[in-house]
Design an enzyme around this catalytic site. Structure first.
Site, mmCIF file in Angstrom:
data_model
loop_
_atom_site.group_PDB
_atom_site.id
_atom_site.type_symbol
_atom_site.label_atom_id
_atom_site.label_comp_id
_atom_site.label_asym_id
_atom_site.label_seq_id
_atom_site.Cartn_x
_atom_site.Cartn_y
_atom_site.Cartn_z
ATOM 1 N N ASP A 40 0.811 -1.219 0.000
ATOM 2 C CA ASP A 40 0.000 0.000 0.000
ATOM 3 C C ASP A 40 0.841 1.264 0.000
ATOM 4 O OD1 ASP A 40 -2.720 -0.677 -0.047
ATOM 5 O OD2 ASP A 40 -2.672 -1.308 2.043
HETATM 6 C C1 BGC Z 1 0.485 1.323 6.276
HETATM 7 C C2 BGC Z 1 0.153 0.107 5.476
HETATM 8 C C3 BGC Z 1 -1.317 -0.007 5.313
HETATM 9 C C4 BGC Z 1 -1.904 1.290 4.788
HETATM 10 C C5 BGC Z 1 -3.407 1.192 4.759
HETATM 11 C C6 BGC Z 1 -0.154 2.541 5.683
HETATM 12 O O1 BGC Z 1 0.103 3.658 6.484
HETATM 13 O O2 BGC Z 1 1.878 1.473 6.338
HETATM 14 O O3 BGC Z 1 0.679 -1.043 6.095
HETATM 15 O O4 BGC Z 1 -1.621 -1.053 4.444
HETATM 16 O O5 BGC Z 1 -1.531 2.374 5.579
HETATM 17 O O6 BGC Z 1 -4.008 2.276 4.225
HETATM 18 C C1 NOJ Z 2 -1.410 -3.716 5.532
HETATM 19 C C2 NOJ Z 2 -2.616 -3.809 4.671
HETATM 20 O O1 NOJ Z 2 -3.723 -4.222 5.445
HETATM 21 C C3 NOJ Z 2 -2.397 -4.785 3.532
HETATM 22 O O2 NOJ Z 2 -3.516 -4.803 2.694
HETATM 23 C C4 NOJ Z 2 -1.175 -4.407 2.777
HETATM 24 O O3 NOJ Z 2 -0.976 -5.365 1.778
HETATM 25 C C5 NOJ Z 2 0.033 -4.329 3.685
HETATM 26 N N1 NOJ Z 2 -0.242 -3.425 4.765
HETATM 27 C C6 NOJ Z 2 1.286 -3.858 2.966
HETATM 28 O O4 NOJ Z 2 1.231 -2.506 2.675
#
Ligand code: BGC
Ligand code: NOJ
Length: 814
Positions: free
Chosen positions: A487
């Site tokens: 993400d």
């Molecule tokens: C986090 C990710 C997460 C995303 C969700 C980010 O700030 O680092 O792990 O998946 O937010 O929107």
């Molecule tokens: C947490 C999110 O829930 C997941 O969808 C994503 O793949 C990982 N972070 C990596 O960014």
């Protein structure tokens, strides 16, 4: 250093010191009513949706970190002294403190000056309520005159609004007290038809429902005026902050025990029967009173607890393993399976790190959660798949999230995370393999929940696949959109303004940046879809899917390979990401794990090369980091990934979710030693001994362990809600132990460490119990199967003759 120990027999983790490095929590409830509970009774409850139906209030990021919850106070009425058996909130120096987190329940207790007290918290199956079963025993030589005070702080339902809209909320709080039961009915008079209630099994000496009266001016939960005084004020909340507190007096002879039951519940009335009498404003309690009466009786409470135990006994019996490694056994047989239930239920919405108001159910996350959950309650997996698919857009794209209560796609976040659609194929494939229920593919499912748009689920999968084919970039690789699995790799969002969302502020056209990760996922999903198509007799269609995946594989070979490892992406300028040519972020874990997992590079040695590069550049003693070198500064063209300080989260943290991809990849190249070694590095039970470094719960996976670039290398964060749960469960059971549901039977293909003499697995699969015993006869991974005494060819155990429910499988490995 340890802060407790496992009790495997009881399937509990026993915390023996209340001041754990972080709150160590558990989940109550696994159907519709849920609670989070810490080892000092902190936490909150909600019905179905942690944002829209929050029952009790909780303040995140508090000091102390965890404060507010299901607190009970005991008061010695002779001495005038009071304390909390759960240590918080009064933090007295209690003796024999223990917190037993078990499967859907938590028992917290201690002894103070000869008064022993413990409380069993749980949610009975099929009920929308939680029980606090308090047992108080007088261990003194003299009689004790005691008071018990309960406490909860009600949330005004929408947790987001509750924590922001004070000008309104301070005026709307309403309660009723009837027969010793406290009813929280804020907004019931107008548009809500639900209320909360807090009941007690015993006769009350008094009650309180207004927070300021209970606590007293300028006081907190550690020192409530009412408790100090030893007498409830019978306050009735109008506005401000409605709470629930019962006061019960207890006289205990030496050695005598008493039990008091508290019931906190949620209830809905039919819209036309909200009030009683009908023309009044009084809550109709006729429908809820029988429920309250049932659980005021401790025999019924005990029976409900036994039913909960039996439920989990059944669920955990579905897959039971005996290996040479106790940490593997404990995680697979108990805690990892249990965590898979929590992630399935919550997705990423409510933990001590996810506030319950930020994220609903993630499309990508929930589909992946199925990998670890589907065998437990297939009917719920089925329902989830259909709900997820119903949020899919006609383009084949997906809303990134949806709210569980409304089941609607979340417009704030929207879609265009270009990996999302493929996870639906992965989730459905897992469901089909586990259950053999092909009928799901014919279920009519709408797009974007629009009535009239229903098409068979199978068509949703077709559209998922085509979504990528219609969105290929300059190299023929999939366009990344807002992000793929990562993400934080935001290649189309050049954000230079504080507070902007990295994911949704899309300001590039999106026609250039490509993802090698989605290419790997496309190959995996495409092969599953081809197998599904073939099963439906669509041979030509299957062939065309395979042609597309083969083409994608060759595109990856041509444009997605960097010489010693797979590239990660191309950015919006067409520059490589995750290449030796890059200044930082030269190699990423995702594509090494996922491309190999999808079978890319298995034939020509590239897979092995990629995995060697992982070992050389990314593996650490605490797990495999996400990329190296970490980004030391902010890169406008890469997005959130480079916003994290080096070593945390997606910027070179050990993002546990994708460690199992490498584990599976190692099994695909036949290296059981490496696979299990990586598995062990992040196994929470194996890390119990370094509790002061790891700091999170030793019984569940965290999302992240700080990487070697961080000053806190080895420290875990964001426990519980992470794809790590399902993926590790899937990796250890289906790839290392190799017990793999397949479309046509149970496939058995272990890739275990060389020094394991063997292992045993009992697996309930499509109504048949398979008792599998694997024995090493050589150093390799070749499999020879003997099924019920008869050698069979290949590695798939076909379904037994109808009526047979037990099958014995002997596996020779060598
Ligand atoms: C986090 C990710 C997460 C995303 C969700 C980010 O700030 O680092 O792990 O998946 O937010 O929107
Ligand atoms: C947490 C999110 O829930 C997941 O969808 C994503 O793949 C990982 N972070 C990596 O960014």
């Amino acid at each position: 250093m340890q802060f407790g120990h496992f009790d495997d027999e009881k399937r509990e983790y026993v915390i023996t010191q209340p001041d754990t490095p972080l709150p160590w929590i558990n989940y109550l409830g696994c159907q519709a009513y849920f609670g989070l509970i810490s080892n000092t009774a902190g936490g909150y409850s909600f019905y179905r949706d942690a944002r829209l139906r929050r029952i009790t209030r909780y303040r995140y990021n508090n000091a102390p970190f965890d404060f507010g919850g299901r607190y009970l106070y005991l008061r010695d009425d002779d001495a005038g002294e009071f304390w909390s058996p759960s240590w918080q909130p009064t933090r007295h120096k209690v003796e024999n403190y223990s917190c037993r987190h078990g499967m859907g329940y938590t028992i917290i207790g201690s002894t103070y000056k000869g008064i022993e007290a413990h409380t069993r918290y749980f949610v009975p199956m099929d009920e929308n309520l939680e029980i606090w079963q308090l047992t108080v025993t007088n261990r003194r030589a003299t009689p004790a005159a005691l008071s018990v005070f309960s406490s909860v702080e009600f949330c005004l339902w929408d947790a987001q609004d509750d924590s922001t809209n004070f000008q309104r909320n301070f005026s709307i709080g309403q309660v009723e007290i009837d027969d010793g039961v406290i009813y929280h009915k804020t907004e019931y008079r107008e548009r809500r038809d639900h209320f909360a209630y807090f009941a007690c099994s015993d006769e009350l000496a008094g009650f309180d429902t207004q927070r300021d009266v209970f606590l007293g001016p300028y006081r907190g939960w550690d020192n409530p005026a009412v408790v100090e005084r030893g007498a409830a004020a019978n306050s009735v909340a109008h506005g401000w902050a409605p709470i629930g507190s019962h006061h019960v007096r207890l006289a205990l002879q030496p050695g005598q025990s008493r039990q008091i039951i508290f019931i906190l519940g949620y209830h809905e009335n039919p819209k036309d029967q909200k009030f009683d009498p009908p023309d009044s404003q009084i809550v109709n309690k006729k429908t809820v009173k029988p429920v309250i009466a049932r659980y005021r009786d401790s025999a019924n409470v005990d029976a409900a607890f036994e039913a909960l135990r039996a439920y989990w006994e059944g669920l955990l019996g579905i897959c039971h393993v005996e290996t040479p490694d106790p940490h593997t056994d404990r995680m697979v047989n108990i805690w990892n399976a249990y965590q898979c239930m929590a992630t399935f239920n919550m997705s990423r919405s409510a933990s001590f790190y996810e506030s319950g108001i930020g994220r609903g159910l993630g499309f990508r996350d929930s589909n992946q959660d199925l990998l670890g959950f589907v065998q437990m309650v297939p009917s719920r997996a089925r329902e989830r798949i259909l709900d997820l698919a119903a949020t899919q857009l006609p383009s084949g794209g997906a809303y990134h999230q949806y709210q569980p209560l409304t089941k609607r796609g979340n417009n704030d976040v929207g879609g265009n995370f270009n990996d999302d659609p493929h996870w639906l194929i992965v989730g459905v494939a897992a469901y089909l393999k586990e259950t053999g229920d092909w009928s799901i593919l014919d279920e009519p499912v709408p797009y974007d929940n629009q009535p009239g748009s229903e098409q068979p689920l199978y068509e949703h999968l077709q559209r998922s696949f085509h979504y990528t084919l219609e969105r290929l970039g300059p190299h023929g690789l999939p366009l990344i959109g807002r992000a793929d699995w990562n993400d934080c790799l935001n290649l189309n969002c050049f954000s230079d303004t504080p507070g902007q969302s990295f994911q949704t502020t899309t300001n590039k056209e999106g026609k250039v940046a490509e993802s090698v990760f989605i290419a790997g996922l496309f190959v995996l999903a495409g092969e599953e879809l081809a197998a599904i198509a073939r099963h439906r007799g669509l041979e030509e269609e299957a062939t065309s899917y395979l042609a597309q995946t083969a083409k994608m594989e060759s595109t990856v070979r041509e444009h997605g390979w960097d010489g010693e490892w797979f590239l990660r992406a191309y950015d919006a300028f067409g520059h490589k990401v995750g290449s030796k040519e890059c200044e930082e972020g030269k190699i990423f874990i995702e594509t090494q794990g996922f491309c190999v997992l999808a079978g890319i590079g298995l034939k020509d040695g590239w897979a092995r090369l990629a995995l060697d590069s992982v070992r050389k550049h990314l593996a650490t003693e605490h797990g495999i980091v996400l990329q190296q070198p970490a980004y030391s500064r902010y890169y406008l063209n890469l997005g959130e990934i480079s916003s994290y300080p080096p070593g945390y989260k997606e910027n070179a943290g050990i993002f546990c979710h994708n460690n199992p991809w490498v584990i599976i990849a190692e099994t695909r190249v036949g290296n059981g030693d490496a696979a299990h070694d990586y598995y062990r590095r992040i196994n929470p039970s194996a890390r119990e001994a370094i509790g002061e470094v790891h700091r999170c719960e030793p019984y569940v996976y965290p999302q992240m362990i700080a990487g070697r670039d961080a000053p806190t290398f080895g420290e875990a964060k964001n426990s519980w809600l992470t794809g790590t749960a399902a993926w590790n469960y899937y990796a250890i059971t289906q790839w290392i132990l190799g017990i793999r549901p397949a479309y046509d039977g149970l496939e058995i293909e272990p890739v275990i460490p060389k020094n394991w003499a063997g292992f045993k697995v009992t697996r309930l699969f499509r109504g048949v119990t398979y008792r599998i015993e694997a024995r090493r006869v050589g150093e390799g991974n070749a499999v020879a199967l003997v099924v019920d005494g008869v050698p069979i060819a290949g590695k798939t155990v076909p379904p037994p003759a109808p009526g047979r429910t037990e099958v014995a499988v002997k596996v020779s490995l060598g």
